[in-house]
Design an enzyme around this catalytic site. Structure first.
Site, short mmCIF file in Angstrom:
data_model
loop_
_atom_site.label_atom_id
_atom_site.label_comp_id
_atom_site.label_asym_id
_atom_site.label_seq_id
_atom_site.Cartn_x
_atom_site.Cartn_y
_atom_site.Cartn_z
N TYR A 138 67.11 68.49 32.82
CA TYR A 138 68.02 67.30 32.82
C TYR A 138 69.37 67.97 32.27
O TYR A 138 70.23 67.10 32.28
CB TYR A 138 67.55 66.36 32.00
CG TYR A 138 66.48 65.43 32.60
CD1 TYR A 138 65.32 65.72 32.91
CD2 TYR A 138 66.87 64.01 33.08
CE1 TYR A 138 64.33 65.15 33.45
CE2 TYR A 138 65.95 63.34 33.74
CZ TYR A 138 64.45 63.86 33.89
OH TYR A 138 63.91 63.04 34.57
N LYS A 184 53.64 73.06 29.11
CA LYS A 184 53.14 74.06 30.18
C LYS A 184 53.07 75.56 29.92
O LYS A 184 54.06 76.39 30.65
CB LYS A 184 53.96 73.67 31.65
CG LYS A 184 53.34 74.22 33.08
CD LYS A 184 52.22 73.65 33.26
CE LYS A 184 51.27 74.23 34.50
NZ LYS A 184 50.12 74.25 34.95
N ASP A 216 48.99 69.02 33.08
CA ASP A 216 48.27 68.72 34.00
C ASP A 216 47.00 68.02 33.34
O ASP A 216 46.68 67.15 33.92
CB ASP A 216 47.99 70.13 34.88
CG ASP A 216 47.57 71.05 34.35
OD1 ASP A 216 47.76 71.20 33.14
OD2 ASP A 216 47.51 72.17 35.35
N ASP A 240 59.19 61.85 31.37
CA ASP A 240 59.68 61.11 31.99
C ASP A 240 58.31 60.70 32.87
O ASP A 240 58.17 59.39 33.06
CB ASP A 240 60.65 61.78 33.14
CG ASP A 240 61.13 60.59 34.36
OD1 ASP A 240 61.25 59.59 33.86
OD2 ASP A 240 61.00 61.00 35.50
N ASP A 244 55.86 56.66 32.59
CA ASP A 244 55.58 55.64 33.76
C ASP A 244 53.93 55.27 33.85
O ASP A 244 53.55 54.45 33.85
CB ASP A 244 55.93 56.11 35.08
CG ASP A 244 57.30 55.62 35.37
OD1 ASP A 244 58.11 55.78 34.39
OD2 ASP A 244 57.51 55.45 36.53
C1 IPM Z 1 63.94 56.99 33.22
C2 IPM Z 1 64.58 57.28 34.44
C3 IPM Z 1 65.69 58.43 34.47
C4 IPM Z 1 64.89 59.67 34.03
C5 IPM Z 1 66.60 58.55 35.85
C6 IPM Z 1 66.81 57.45 36.53
C7 IPM Z 1 67.74 59.51 35.53
O1 IPM Z 1 63.61 57.74 35.46
O2 IPM Z 1 64.74 56.78 32.28
O3 IPM Z 1 62.68 57.25 32.98
O4 IPM Z 1 64.63 60.53 34.80
O5 IPM Z 1 65.12 59.87 32.66
MN MN Z 2 61.38 57.54 34.56
#
Ligand code: IPM
Ligand code: MN
Ligand code: NAD
Length: 354
Positions: A138, A184, A216, A240, A244
């Protein structure tokens, strides 16, 4: 206590969920000593279309002069990837928000919504991901050419030390007895540096157990035995992705909250989801990720775990009566974004009045 709160609603469902976060803040200011001034700081894809920039200087100035930023989501399906979203990275980088705190806690009332069988949920899910937020891929060092593309995964000792130290301090503060590091290191050099520093720092925390898991394998453990994890420290990209996955385990991506934090400086609170173009404008997005980000704001920026707890309890109480469509239950009312926000706000109101 006067606090200035910058507001970036953003794109898609961003404005819908942020308005519910503001609703909660207004209840707190009505019933406690807090006094909030809200200052709009527009950013994102719609703003880019209008002004040719995704983060106008005026907006960034407002953010920098505020105590905190409440943020929705950026991104429009008809724009090339990154055109809107790069504003998020600029804010994280320029404000040096090196901590991305992403808790996932499964409310008991949502056990039936969790996609895992009961035996895999065990005695519950209550994990906090501590994601490094300014380094790695990033850093945006790289180039895109016609026949090749590259990004540099750059981590520094300073960058690893400060986030890992925060993870241990966080675990200590929360009474956790284990910190898990996800990397990793069997292939990536930055992960080898990360792992080395993780163990150096762990030496200062004799009462906290440590474990290393490869990314993984971790993705598998996260659905096989999520009850094993408490504080999980990891790099930017891995954090990231697993956050999710974690959010869906507690019911929906719409439940995931986060704080982009630099202790003592302007920090940014946002749900972890995106602009959700598939449901944007329909008034059905789940506002709880945003409302729990407001909870984090109180805990991490305003040093008030009491109000954080009240918000948490209000969310839990509301979930027993109504749900947005992503976490709906046959026996309960299905609510719009606004009605879900109202229900939580009413629960909070009665708690703060009591
Ligand atoms: C998050 C999002 C961001 C990231 C993107 C949109 C830049 O996915 O905040 O989780 O990858 O951090
Ligand atoms: Mn994200
Ligand atoms: P997304 O998070 O927007 O949506 C993924 C899925 O989750 C969709 O089915 C969506 O409807 C659902 N969802 C998301 N938020 C929800 C909510 N509050 N309530 C109920 N369901 C919800 O991810 P995507 O579709 O990959 O990305 C859409 C856009 O958002 C892209 O432009 C992406 O780059 C951007 N994005 C921005 C951020 C951010 O601003 N922090 C984060 C992630 C993605």
């Amino acid at each position: 206590m006067k606090k200035i709160i910058a507001i970036t609603r953003g794109d898609g469902c961003g404005p819908e969920v942020v308005n519910e976060g503001i609703k909660i803040l207004k209840i707190v200011s009505e019933l406690t000593d807090y006094d909030f001034e809200f200052r709009d700081a527009p950013a994102g894809g719609e703003v880019w279309k209008k002004y040719g920039t995704n983060l106008p200087e005026k907006s960034f100035d407002i953010i920098k002069k505020s105590d905190v930023l409440l943020f929705g989501a950026l991104g429009l399906p008809n724009l090339p990837p990154g055109v809107a979203e790069s504003a998020i990275l600029k804010i994280r980088q320029d404000l040096d928000l090196y901590i991305n705190l992403r808790p996932v806690k499964l409310y008991n009332v949502l056990r039936e919504i969790c996609p895992l069988k009961d035996e895999f949920i065990g005695d519950g899910i209550d994990i906090t991901f501590v994601r490094e937020n300014t380094e790695g891929l990033y850093k945006n060092i790289g180039k895109l050419e016609k026949d090749s593309a590259e990004n540099l995964m750059l981590y520094t000792r300073k960058g690893c030390e400060r986030i890992i130290k925060f993870a241990f301090e966080f675990a200590k503060r929360k009474g956790h007895n284990k910190v898990t590091s996800v990397d990793k290191a069997n292939i990536l050099k930055p992960s080898q540096l990360w792992r080395q520093i993780f163990h150096e720092i762990s030496e200062n925390y004799a009462n906290i157990e440590t474990e290393d898991i490869y990314i993984d394998s971790f993705c598998q453990w996260l659905i096989r035995a999520p009850y094993k994890f408490q504080t999980v420290a990891t790099g930017n990209m891995f954090g990231d992705i697993i956050s999710d996955e974690g959010a869906f385990l507690i019911g929906s991506l719409g439940m995931g909250s986060s704080g982009n934090i630099h202790p003592g400086k302007v920090s940014m609170y946002e749900p972890i989801h995106g602009s959700a173009p598939d449901i944007a404008g329909k008034g059905i997005a789940n506002p709880i990720g945003t409302i729990l980000s407001v909870k984090l704001m109180f805990e991490e920026s305003f040093n008030s775990s009491e109000i954080g707890n009240e918000i948490d309890n209000a969310v839990e109480a509301a979930l027993q009566e109504g749900r947005t469509v992503d976490i709906e239950s046959k026996s309960l009312k299905t609510l719009s974004t606004v009605k879900m926000g109202d229900l939580i706000a009413n629960k909070l109101k009665s708690r703060l009045k009591a």
